[in-house]
Design a protein around this motif. Structure first.
Motif, PDB file in Angstrom:
ATOM      1  N   ASP A 173      -4.898   3.829   0.495  1.00 44.98           N
ATOM      2  CA  ASP A 173      -5.258   5.123   1.086  1.00 44.98           C
ATOM      3  C   ASP A 173      -4.062   5.733   1.819  1.00 44.98           C
ATOM      4  O   ASP A 173      -3.834   6.938   1.761  1.00 44.98           O
ATOM      5  N   ALA A 192      -1.557   6.978  -0.787  1.00 45.71           N
ATOM      6  CA  ALA A 192      -2.054   8.218  -1.380  1.00 45.71           C
ATOM      7  C   ALA A 192      -1.861   9.392  -0.421  1.00 45.71           C
ATOM      8  O   ALA A 192      -1.470  10.489  -0.829  1.00 45.71           O
ATOM      9  N   PHE A 209      -4.515   2.877  -8.505  1.00 52.76           N
ATOM     10  CA  PHE A 209      -4.168   4.260  -8.829  1.00 52.76           C
ATOM     11  C   PHE A 209      -4.297   4.509 -10.323  1.00 52.76           C
ATOM     12  O   PHE A 209      -4.054   3.609 -11.141  1.00 52.76           O
ATOM     13  N   ARG A 261      -5.754   8.068  -6.398  1.00 58.73           N
ATOM     14  CA  ARG A 261      -6.386   6.877  -5.845  1.00 58.73           C
ATOM     15  C   ARG A 261      -7.692   6.584  -6.562  1.00 58.73           C
ATOM     16  O   ARG A 261      -8.559   7.453  -6.720  1.00 58.73           O
TER      17      ARG A 261
END
Length: 222
Positions: free
Chosen positions: A99, A102, A213, A218
């Motif tokens: 996260d 991303a 990914f 993501r």
């Protein structure tokens, strides 16, 4: 008593003067970005910037004294805006390293950052040999901070996901991929859409971290 009233009025007016000064400097910096985008780094002049900002040449000189000081202030503005943007994105991201990664990469395509005049200004600062010492002085520490966080994020994801590869090298590949896409957006005769630009970056990330990914970024649930 009269002196006290004058002091109060002076105190009330001081923030207005300060705001006005900051506003004028902001106008000149924004105009500098636009002029660099149109004419390039070397051909940018204080007079052209003042004209674009709708201000007098004398006022431009008053605030920045020289072209070099205006360019340095513009570079500081771009660098700090970029830094604040990715730091904000990172603060809003979850704790999972995927996260966070991303968020860092998405931040590079925020419309506030990935805007044609600003990209052109970045490319000009990167490409002009005479601007490189200035770039290192004003942006070097921010770049090192960003790269360090990117490297640590990649290292965390490698460990958590059981991936191979060297975190520092992967982080470098991701950074130069984003910068290459930015350059593409500025120099290609028919540049691709922003979504395709992001998809190009996601393809690169997915090559290193395929369980987290994919082509659209993501992967949820991973």
């Amino acid at each position: 008593m009269e002196g006290s009233v004058e002091a109060v009025l002076e105190a009330e007016q001081a923030p207005r003067r300060k705001l006005s000064r900051e506003a004028r400097r902001g106008q000149l910096i924004e105009a500098t970005i636009a002029v660099i985008a149109e004419k390039g780094y070397a051909r940018m002049t204080l007079g052209e910037v003042a004209k674009r900002a709708g201000l007098s040449h004398g006022l431009a000189n008053f605030h920045f004294e020289s072209k070099e000081k205006l360019l340095a202030a513009t570079l500081d503005h771009l660098s700090e805006e970029y830094r604040a943007n990715w730091q904000g994105a990172l603060a809003r991201a979850g704790g999972h390293p995927a996260d966070r990664l991303a968020a860092l990469l998405e931040a590079d395509f925020d419309p506030v950052i990935c805007e044609s005049d600003k990209l052109a200004a970045w490319v000009s600062f990167w490409g002009e040999a005479q601007s490189r010492p200035m770039y290192q002085d004003h942006c070097g520490s921010n770049d090192e901070e960003y790269q360090g966080i990117m490297t640590r994020t990649c290292a965390d994801l490698i460990q958590l996901g059981g991936y191979g590869g060297q975190a520092e090298r992967i982080a470098r590949v991701l950074r130069v991929t984003v910068e290459g896409v930015w350059l593409d957006l500025m120099t290609m005769r028919e540049p691709y859409a922003l979504e395709e630009a992001k998809a190009t970056v996601w393809a690169c990330v997915a090559a290193f971290f395929p369980r987290h990914f994919g082509p659209e970024g993501r992967l949820r649930g991973a």
